[in-house]
Scaffold this active site. Structure first.
Site, short mmCIF file in Angstrom:
data_model
loop_
_atom_site.label_atom_id
_atom_site.label_comp_id
_atom_site.label_asym_id
_atom_site.label_seq_id
_atom_site.Cartn_x
_atom_site.Cartn_y
_atom_site.Cartn_z
N ASP A 82 -1.91 -17.49 5.83
CA ASP A 82 -3.00 -18.33 5.30
C ASP A 82 -3.51 -19.29 6.38
OD1 ASP A 82 -0.45 -19.39 5.11
OD2 ASP A 82 -0.72 -20.27 3.13
N TYR B 21 0.82 -1.22 0.00
CA TYR B 21 0.00 0.00 0.00
C TYR B 21 0.85 1.27 0.00
CZ TYR B 21 -4.27 -2.70 1.05
OH TYR B 21 -5.33 -3.57 1.01
N LYS C 135 4.00 -14.11 5.56
CA LYS C 135 4.23 -15.15 4.57
C LYS C 135 5.75 -15.16 4.31
CE LYS C 135 2.33 -18.27 2.10
NZ LYS C 135 1.53 -19.39 2.58
N ASP D 186 -5.43 -5.22 6.39
CA ASP D 186 -6.65 -4.69 5.78
C ASP D 186 -7.65 -5.82 5.57
OD1 ASP D 186 -8.37 -2.93 4.60
OD2 ASP D 186 -7.31 -2.81 2.69
#
Ligand code: NAD
Length: 357
Positions: free
Chosen positions: A226, A126, A193, A250
């Protein structure tokens, strides 16, 4: 009460003005002496001042140091920068805080959710570093990547860069531990991740693991994001504070909103060293704008977070209890919660509950 706090109010777009006036009403009856300074941003500002985020709006926030804002529309794929992202970066509001708790009278699959998402708010995908396909800049980037590491990016690719820095991570990690200690939270779970993106997510994880901050009794763990997402929908009560880089934060804060009954209920704060801007997690909801159907509770609870920030703890508790009371009684609620009341009727009911306390 005498004027004690100057607060910038940005009504925003879509349902923004409707939920903003609801929050203003409730904070006014909480009677802590707020002086409102209303300033535009978003579509209203573009129409009035020809600028989505006028300098005067930013200067007013810098002067009052605190603001509460309604959502602002960002047209998809239009190429211009989101006003929300610009505001967070201009004021260096590096930590987003988004609490999601099970509310009385709002039946959901899991009845015992009490989570806080702390999201890094200024870096990651972002950051706004975008290269559109076919531009000279994208071509130069492809050339540079080829030269640096023999990466071959397709000529028709758009590229968004993901910077995550040690300094940017350290401050949000420290914020998360301070928040957990001050709010008697037992555990922080960091989502990442790192296995796939060792240089960005891996750095976020390593920086948190190695930071010498005093952790008090707060337990720290990390999970692949995940796996974390799957566990969150299966057993949300297992989690307490979630610490996440910008994009995952987000997405997971909307997931947490879904866990406790929807976007109309979840408040948020964007906090930096100098300034704080409070806003609901939801967007401008163009599908219901102007119909008095918007749930004002997310914006009203954002107002309660603002009261806490101003050290008006007793007033904050009164507002939160008034929201709980109106939800528990269940007679006045907006369509997203299965009712037929208007935004104004919910605001009036909460305001009455605040004054009767
Ligand atoms: P959204 O949150 O506006 O709406 C998603 C769904 O939730 C819609 O069906 C909407 O009707 C419903 N909803 C949202 N808030 C509600 C409320 N208070 N009461 C009842 N129902 C509510 O998300 P979107 O449709 O993806 O985004 C619309 C616009 O808002 C986009 O331009 C987006 O960029 C912007 N947005 C702004 C912010 C912000 O200003 N902080 C945050 C998210 C999205």
């Amino acid at each position: 009460m005498a004027d004690r706090h100057r607060v910038t109010l940005i009504p925003g777009d879509g349902i923004g003005p409707e939920v903003a006036s609801a929050a203003r009403l409730v904070l006014d009856v909480a009677d802590v002496g707020i002086v409102w300074i209303e300033r535009p941003a978003g579509a209203t500002a573009a129409a009035e001042a020809g600028d989505l985020l006028p300098d005067d709006t930013l200067d007013t926030i810098r002067e009052t140091r605190v603001a509460i804002k309604g959502p602002i529309t960002t047209p998809v794929g239009s190429g211009f920068r989101s006003v929300n992202v610009a505001l967070r970066q201009e004021l260096d509001l590096f930590a987003a805080v988004r609490p999601a708790r099970s509310l009385p009278g709002v039946p959901t699959r899991h009845g015992d959710v009490d989570l806080v998402v702390i999201r890094e708010n200024t870096e990651d995908l972002y950051r706004g570093i975008e290269f559109a396909p076919g531009t000279a800049e994208a071509e130069a980037l492809r050339e540079e990547l080829r030269r640096l590491a023999r990466f071959e990016v397709r000529p028709d690719a758009g590229v968004t860069l993901k910077p995550i820095s040690v300094a940017g991570t350290q401050r949000v990690v420290r914020f998360a531990f301070e928040y957990a200690k001050a709010n008697r939270r037992a555990r922080i779970t960091l989502g990442h991740k790192a296995s796939i993106m060792p240089t960005s997510d891996g750095l976020f994880l390593r920086t948190a693991l190695e930071d010498p901050i005093d952790r008090g009794d707060v337990v720290f763990e990390d999970m692949q994001v995940d796996h974390l997402t799957a566990e969150l929908v299966r057993r949300p009560s297992r989690f307490d504070v979630l610490l996440l880089p910008n994009l995952y934060g987000d997405i997971l804060s909307d997931l947490c909103a879904g866990l406790v009954g929807g976007l109309g209920l979840i408040p948020g704060a964007n906090i930096g060293w100098e300034y704080a801007v409070f806003e609901p997690v939801h967007g401008s909801a163009p599908d219901i704008a102007g119909q008095a159907k918007a749930n004002p509770i997310a914006m009203i609870l954002s107002g309660a977070m603002l009261l806490r920030y101003l050290s008006e703890l007793e007033a904050a508790r009164r507002v939160e209890r008034a929201v709980d009371e109106v939800l528990r009684e269940g007679a006045v609620r907006t369509p997203d919660l299965g009712g037929s009341s208007s935004t104004g009727e919910v605001a009036d009911a909460i305001a009455r509950a605040v004054t009767s306390r």
